[in-house]
Design a protein around this motif. Structure first.
Motif, PDB file in Angstrom:
ATOM      1  N   GLN A  19     -10.309   8.032   9.704  1.00  0.00           N
ATOM      2  CA  GLN A  19      -9.902   8.838   8.708  1.00  0.00           C
ATOM      3  C   GLN A  19      -9.147  10.178   9.501  1.00  0.00           C
ATOM      4  O   GLN A  19      -8.342  11.011   8.712  1.00  0.00           O
ATOM      5  N   GLU A  78      -7.494  -0.232   6.069  1.00  0.00           N
ATOM      6  CA  GLU A  78      -7.627  -0.575   4.576  1.00  0.00           C
ATOM      7  C   GLU A  78      -6.518  -1.494   4.016  1.00  0.00           C
ATOM      8  O   GLU A  78      -6.836  -2.289   3.370  1.00  0.00           O
ATOM      9  N   ILE A 103      -0.217   9.756   7.254  1.00  0.00           N
ATOM     10  CA  ILE A 103      -0.610   8.399   7.396  1.00  0.00           C
ATOM     11  C   ILE A 103      -1.916   8.452   8.288  1.00  0.00           C
ATOM     12  O   ILE A 103      -1.655   8.648   9.615  1.00  0.00           O
ATOM     13  N   LEU A 130       2.611   2.445   2.781  1.00  0.00           N
ATOM     14  CA  LEU A 130       2.886   3.099   3.882  1.00  0.00           C
ATOM     15  C   LEU A 130       3.909   2.419   4.380  1.00  0.00           C
ATOM     16  O   LEU A 130       4.484   3.338   5.473  1.00  0.00           O
ATOM     17  N   ALA A 175       1.001  -1.022   0.009  1.00  0.00           N
ATOM     18  CA  ALA A 175       0.033  -0.026  -0.043  1.00  0.00           C
ATOM     19  C   ALA A 175       0.886   1.299   0.126  1.00  0.00           C
ATOM     20  O   ALA A 175       0.314   2.335  -0.068  1.00  0.00           O
ATOM     21  N   GLU A 199      -6.212   4.484   6.440  1.00  0.00           N
ATOM     22  CA  GLU A 199      -5.243   4.010   5.573  1.00  0.00           C
ATOM     23  C   GLU A 199      -4.557   2.553   5.705  1.00  0.00           C
ATOM     24  O   GLU A 199      -4.646   1.562   5.035  1.00  0.00           O
TER      25      GLU A 199
END
Length: 151
Positions: A123, A83, A76, A56, A54, A80
């Motif tokens: 979020q 997910e 970050i 990250l 991803a 995220e």
């Protein structure tokens, strides 16, 4: 997501550990991360791989390899992170074990609503905010001494 809490929790714990100990500068080995989290290395490897896919985490292979944040901790969000390790899972499509009328009419919509609230909250929370929360509890980030060579 609520039903897949353990994987999401592990991913957040891994990201916090890497952000706390390595940030974007140093590499942290999967073994060291697993030891600090008191988990089996093989148990966190799929999570590390999902986070790296991803974007990250950055990963470096080899004996001196490891993981570091793929971007700044303030960029970050925990949404995220969750997910990255839950999307596309077999558990993503929740099968209803008991399909009574009451469950279908009341419990399932409630569960969807709860997941939406959790997702919205995540979020708004960054990895940096989680690091600051740990510091506000009196935890001190490790200071990494520079390597000095003398001949």
């Amino acid at each position: 997501m609520l039903l897949r809490r353990e994987r999401a929790y592990t991913a957040i714990a891994v990201m916090l550990d890497i952000g706390w100990h390595a940030g974007r500068q140093r590499l942290e080995s999967a073994g060291d991360i697993a030891d600090r989290l008191a988990m089996a290395r093989r148990g966190i490897e799929p999570v590390l791989q999902g986070l790296a896919r991803a974007g990250l985490l950055d990963s470096t292979r080899g004996p001196k390899g490891g993981y570091r944040l793929g971007k700044s901790a303030r960029q970050i969000t925990l949404a995220e992170v969750v997910e990255a390790v839950t999307t596309g899972d077999a558990a993503d499509t929740t099968e209803v074990e008991a399909g009574g009328e009451l469950q279908i009419a009341a419990v399932e919509p409630l569960w969807v609503e709860l997941e939406q609230h959790v997702q919205t909250h995540l979020q708004g929370v960054t990895l940096e905010a989680l690091i600051q929360r740990a510091q506000s509890q009196g935890l001190k980030r490790p200071a990494h001494a520079p390597i000095v060579f003398a001949i």
